[in-house]
Scaffold this motif. Structure first.
Motif, mmCIF file in Angstrom:
data_model
loop_
_atom_site.group_PDB
_atom_site.id
_atom_site.type_symbol
_atom_site.label_atom_id
_atom_site.label_comp_id
_atom_site.label_asym_id
_atom_site.label_seq_id
_atom_site.Cartn_x
_atom_site.Cartn_y
_atom_site.Cartn_z
ATOM 1 N N GLY A 279 -15.142 36.936 -22.470
ATOM 2 C CA GLY A 279 -15.101 37.880 -21.360
ATOM 3 C C GLY A 279 -13.847 37.697 -20.520
ATOM 4 N N LEU A 280 -13.388 38.786 -19.916
ATOM 5 C CA LEU A 280 -12.177 38.749 -19.099
ATOM 6 C C LEU A 280 -12.387 39.568 -17.832
ATOM 7 N N TRP A 281 -11.922 39.033 -16.719
ATOM 8 C CA TRP A 281 -12.036 39.698 -15.418
ATOM 9 C C TRP A 281 -10.848 40.622 -15.179
ATOM 10 N N LEU A 282 -11.115 41.807 -14.633
ATOM 11 C CA LEU A 282 -10.069 42.731 -14.183
ATOM 12 C C LEU A 282 -10.577 43.504 -12.968
ATOM 13 N N ALA A 283 -9.657 44.031 -12.196
ATOM 14 C CA ALA A 283 -9.980 44.965 -11.108
ATOM 15 C C ALA A 283 -9.202 46.248 -11.398
ATOM 16 N N PRO A 284 -9.715 47.108 -12.267
ATOM 17 C CA PRO A 284 -8.904 48.173 -12.863
ATOM 18 C C PRO A 284 -8.418 49.246 -11.902
ATOM 19 N N PHE A 285 -9.100 49.426 -10.775
ATOM 20 C CA PHE A 285 -8.701 50.469 -9.839
ATOM 21 C C PHE A 285 -7.866 49.928 -8.684
ATOM 22 N N SER A 286 -7.420 48.669 -8.797
ATOM 23 C CA SER A 286 -6.709 47.996 -7.704
ATOM 24 C C SER A 286 -5.319 47.565 -8.158
ATOM 25 N N ALA A 287 -4.406 47.453 -7.188
ATOM 26 C CA ALA A 287 -3.067 46.930 -7.468
ATOM 27 C C ALA A 287 -2.564 46.195 -6.225
ATOM 28 N N HIS A 288 -2.089 44.965 -6.436
ATOM 29 C CA HIS A 288 -1.540 44.181 -5.341
ATOM 30 C C HIS A 288 -0.324 44.882 -4.752
ATOM 31 N N LYS A 289 -0.141 44.701 -3.450
ATOM 32 C CA LYS A 289 0.932 45.418 -2.754
ATOM 33 C C LYS A 289 2.319 45.078 -3.306
ATOM 34 N N ASN A 290 2.476 43.875 -3.913
ATOM 35 C CA ASN A 290 3.767 43.480 -4.475
ATOM 36 C C ASN A 290 3.783 43.520 -5.996
ATOM 37 N N SER A 291 2.793 44.164 -6.597
ATOM 38 C CA SER A 291 2.732 44.211 -8.059
ATOM 39 C C SER A 291 3.872 45.054 -8.631
ATOM 40 N N GLN A 292 4.225 44.741 -9.850
ATOM 41 C CA GLN A 292 5.242 45.538 -10.528
ATOM 42 C C GLN A 292 4.735 46.957 -10.760
ATOM 43 N N LEU A 293 3.427 47.089 -10.920
ATOM 44 C CA LEU A 293 2.830 48.408 -11.137
ATOM 45 C C LEU A 293 3.166 49.354 -9.983
ATOM 46 N N ILE A 294 3.015 48.870 -8.749
ATOM 47 C CA ILE A 294 3.290 49.721 -7.596
ATOM 48 C C ILE A 294 4.789 49.961 -7.450
ATOM 49 N N LYS A 295 5.588 48.940 -7.733
ATOM 50 C CA LYS A 295 7.038 49.119 -7.635
ATOM 51 C C LYS A 295 7.524 50.186 -8.608
ATOM 52 N N ASP A 296 6.945 50.187 -9.803
ATOM 53 C CA ASP A 296 7.385 51.143 -10.826
ATOM 54 C C ASP A 296 6.730 52.515 -10.682
ATOM 55 N N HIS A 297 5.491 52.538 -10.129
ATOM 56 C CA HIS A 297 4.733 53.791 -10.101
ATOM 57 C C HIS A 297 4.063 54.015 -8.736
ATOM 58 N N PRO A 298 4.836 54.165 -7.687
ATOM 59 C CA PRO A 298 4.213 54.419 -6.372
ATOM 60 C C PRO A 298 3.410 55.711 -6.351
ATOM 61 N N ASP A 299 3.704 56.615 -7.272
ATOM 62 C CA ASP A 299 2.978 57.879 -7.349
ATOM 63 C C ASP A 299 1.584 57.713 -7.924
ATOM 64 N N TRP A 300 1.259 56.527 -8.434
ATOM 65 C CA TRP A 300 -0.066 56.271 -8.986
ATOM 66 C C TRP A 300 -1.081 55.884 -7.910
ATOM 67 N N LEU A 301 -0.630 55.656 -6.691
ATOM 68 C CA LEU A 301 -1.530 55.234 -5.629
ATOM 69 C C LEU A 301 -2.363 56.394 -5.111
ATOM 70 N N ALA A 302 -3.625 56.103 -4.799
ATOM 71 C CA ALA A 302 -4.449 57.089 -4.100
ATOM 72 C C ALA A 302 -3.907 57.234 -2.683
ATOM 73 N N ARG A 303 -3.950 58.435 -2.160
ATOM 74 C CA ARG A 303 -3.409 58.675 -0.819
ATOM 75 C C ARG A 303 -4.424 59.463 0.005
ATOM 76 N N ASP A 304 -4.453 59.142 1.307
ATOM 77 C CA ASP A 304 -5.405 59.799 2.193
ATOM 78 C C ASP A 304 -4.895 61.172 2.611
ATOM 79 N N SER A 305 -5.609 61.814 3.526
ATOM 80 C CA SER A 305 -5.267 63.181 3.931
ATOM 81 C C SER A 305 -3.908 63.269 4.626
ATOM 82 N N LYS A 306 -3.401 62.116 5.093
ATOM 83 C CA LYS A 306 -2.087 62.089 5.737
ATOM 84 C C LYS A 306 -0.987 61.658 4.785
ATOM 85 N N GLY A 307 -1.345 61.441 3.530
ATOM 86 C CA GLY A 307 -0.363 61.054 2.532
ATOM 87 C C GLY A 307 -0.073 59.564 2.469
ATOM 88 N N LYS A 308 -0.846 58.763 3.184
ATOM 89 C CA LYS A 308 -0.628 57.321 3.187
ATOM 90 C C LYS A 308 -1.412 56.655 2.060
#
Length: 548
Positions: A279-308
């Protein structure tokens, strides 16, 4: 009192209020009150509902026990007396913790009150009078979470549908709630039959997880050492789970730390050779604020009604939620799970912090619909592999996961400090975890296999006494069917092996009754190996008061 439907909505730029059941110029209403509450509306023009509630009278007695289901896996859940208060975040904690703490629960979209006798549950709740249960269960959370507010002084039960962010055009099912009366087993059997949830394919499993001993401080050497310990004692866990700490950052799941330089396949091959699932642990809907995922794909983040970007919580120093409707996110998750299962060789995944995908309404969808879509997505991608859900609102997980955590993380101590009680309801807490294990017991074998969290057997690296640790073991054995330890078993003494062998013997247990005798003692009556047993324990202190 009279039954009453109330809707606050916006139509063609105007805010409007509706009370009744006959419909109006903007929508029609269909109501069915036989066996519960069913409300279907049909909008003649697009409407945006800000609040929908249905109020009925309820005759509470002084002996009524009210069980309200907490928002997600970790949220404290138990029976309450009619004069109790539902826990809430302390004002100073809310002020200084901000969204970092409120992110974990329903604090930003549910009603909280310091009034005694005012409680709310999500998706299901029950009122117990002795051995008679009245279960109120939702049959549809895909249109939005159903909140159930019990107000003892007003003698009311109020249903509120979380439809924030939804614009309705055409038909929309606002409420589909059923009421069941009978014994505890009878009412839950009827509810799950009406939902058509298939029984879990796995009945019982025991195993190992690295988290509650090493936390993120793991390596391939440490993991292999603990595998060797099982081999040395000829013990084969059903599941051996590597938890958080193998990846370079949350979100960067395919980037392994240098401590796992040989990769995962040698570990899973070894486990399979021994007869264990990996078995392996993951948090598939989460990304650390300094992850490479967010650096490469900021458009993948969920955003609220104000775009944040949507903040998911404080863990790991802060993390954000991914937008599950973004095709890039979906393709990435497919790649991750294909790698985990078919290249690395894992058989099960523990999927954690799942609530974060529905922190806010997205793309015209309610939180409930988003969470249901998220669970559908995971099962579609993962196929027939095993899933252990965690940190998830429970109704969307029914029938989608094989195992599910039903309580908070167990701590390495038992007693909650006064300051800890003013934190969020999803905090690490042995007290809350035990309460949830007892009062969500009816989900086991119906919705999934209950995971009451880890059994602590070791005596090192822990501040809890042996008596308290053995009490946790007994409680988990009675009420759960996924039993994990987190120890180097080679360090067990004879008494600790006795506890381990007890919790893993696979003997079925039937619980007849479990309830509070007073403000702190829980009474349990159960049958094990053909013999009837009684257990009374102080849940706040972890002390056994009576056992036979």
């Amino acid at each position: 009192m009279n039954i009453m439907l109330r809707i606050t909505y916006e139509c063609e730029g105007s805010k409007k209020y509706y009370t009744g059941e006959d419909g109006c110029e903007d929508f029609s209403v269909k109501v069915d009150k036989s066996g519960g509450v069913y409300v279907l509306i049909k909008a003649f023009r697009p409407i945006k509902i800000s609040k929908a509630e249905y109020i009925v009278g309820y005759d509470f007695t002084e002996k009524s026990k009210i069980m309200v289901n907490g928002y997600q896996s970790w949220t404290d859940t138990r029976e309450f007396d009619v004069n109790d208060k539902l826990p809430n975040i302390g004002r100073l904690t809310r002020l200084f913790g901000g969204k970092g703490l409120t992110a974990y629960g329903d604090y930003e979209f549910a009603e909280y009150s310091n009034k005694r006798g005012f409680f709310h549950g999500v998706s299901y709740s029950y009122v117990r009078e002795g051995n008679k249960f009245t279960l109120i269960g939702s049959l549809n959370e895909r249109t939005g979470y159903t909140f159930m507010y019990f107000d003892v002084s007003a003698a009311t039960l109020r249903f509120v549908k979380d439809v924030e962010g939804v614009t309705i055009a055409g038909e929309y099912e606002l409420f589909n709630v059923r009421k069941y009366t009978g014994t505890g087993s009878e009412v839950f059997d009827k509810w799950f039959a009406d939902m058509k949830i298939p029984a879990p394919r796995v009945k019982h499993a025991f195993g190992y997880t690295s988290w509650y001993n090493y936390y993120t401080r793991i390596s391939q050497n440490l993991i292999n050492r603990d595998i060797t310990s099982f081999e040395k004692h000829n013990v084969v866990p059903d599941i051996f789970q590597i938890d958080d700490g193998y990846q370079t950052a949350v979100g960067d799941w395919l980037s392994l730390k240098s401590e796992f330089s040989d990769g995962m396949r040698p570990i899973t091959d070894r486990l399979h050779k021994n007869g264990s699932k990996a078995g392996l642990w993951l948090a598939p809907f989460s990304a650390h604020k300094n992850s490479q995922l967010i650096k490469d794909h900021p458009d993948w983040l969920a955003r609220d009604s104000k775009g944040k970007p949507v903040f998911g919580g404080l863990n790991w120093g802060g993390f954000y939620s991914l937008d599950i409707y973004n095709q890039g996110v979906r393709d990435y998750l497919k790649k991750v799970f294909d790698t985990v299962f078919y290249e690395w060789g894992f058989d099960m995944v523990k999927l954690d912090f799942l609530y974060c995908c529905c922190r806010v309404p997205l793309h015209g969808r309610s939180r409930g619909e988003i969470m249901c879509d998220g669970m559908d997505l995971l099962r579609e991608i993962i196929g027939d592999k095993l899933i252990l859900g965690c940190g998830v609102p429970l109704w969307p997980a029914f029938g989608k996961v094989d195992f599910c955590r039903t309580g908070a993380d167990v701590g390495l101590k038992w007693v909650d400090l006064p300051a800890e009680k003013k934190m969020h309801r999803e905090r690490v807490s042995t007290v809350n975890g035990v309460n949830n294990t007892v009062f969500r017991r009816q989900l086991d074998g119906r919705a999934f296999v209950n995971d009451p969290d880890v059994v602590l057997i070791r005596s090192y690296n822990i501040t809890m006494s042996a008596r308290k640790r053995e009490l946790i073991a007994r409680i988990n054995k009675i009420f759960g069917n996924l039993i994990f330890v987190s120890d180097d078993v080679d360090r067990y003494n004879e008494e600790q092996w006795r506890v381990y062998n007890y919790i893993t013997d696979g003997e079925p247990i039937t619980v007849h009754e479990a309830y509070y005798l007073n403000k702190h003692d829980i009474y349990v009556k159960y049958t094990e190996k053909g013999e009837e047993h009684t257990l009374i324990f102080d849940v706040n202190q972890g002390e056994t008061m009576k056992s036979k």
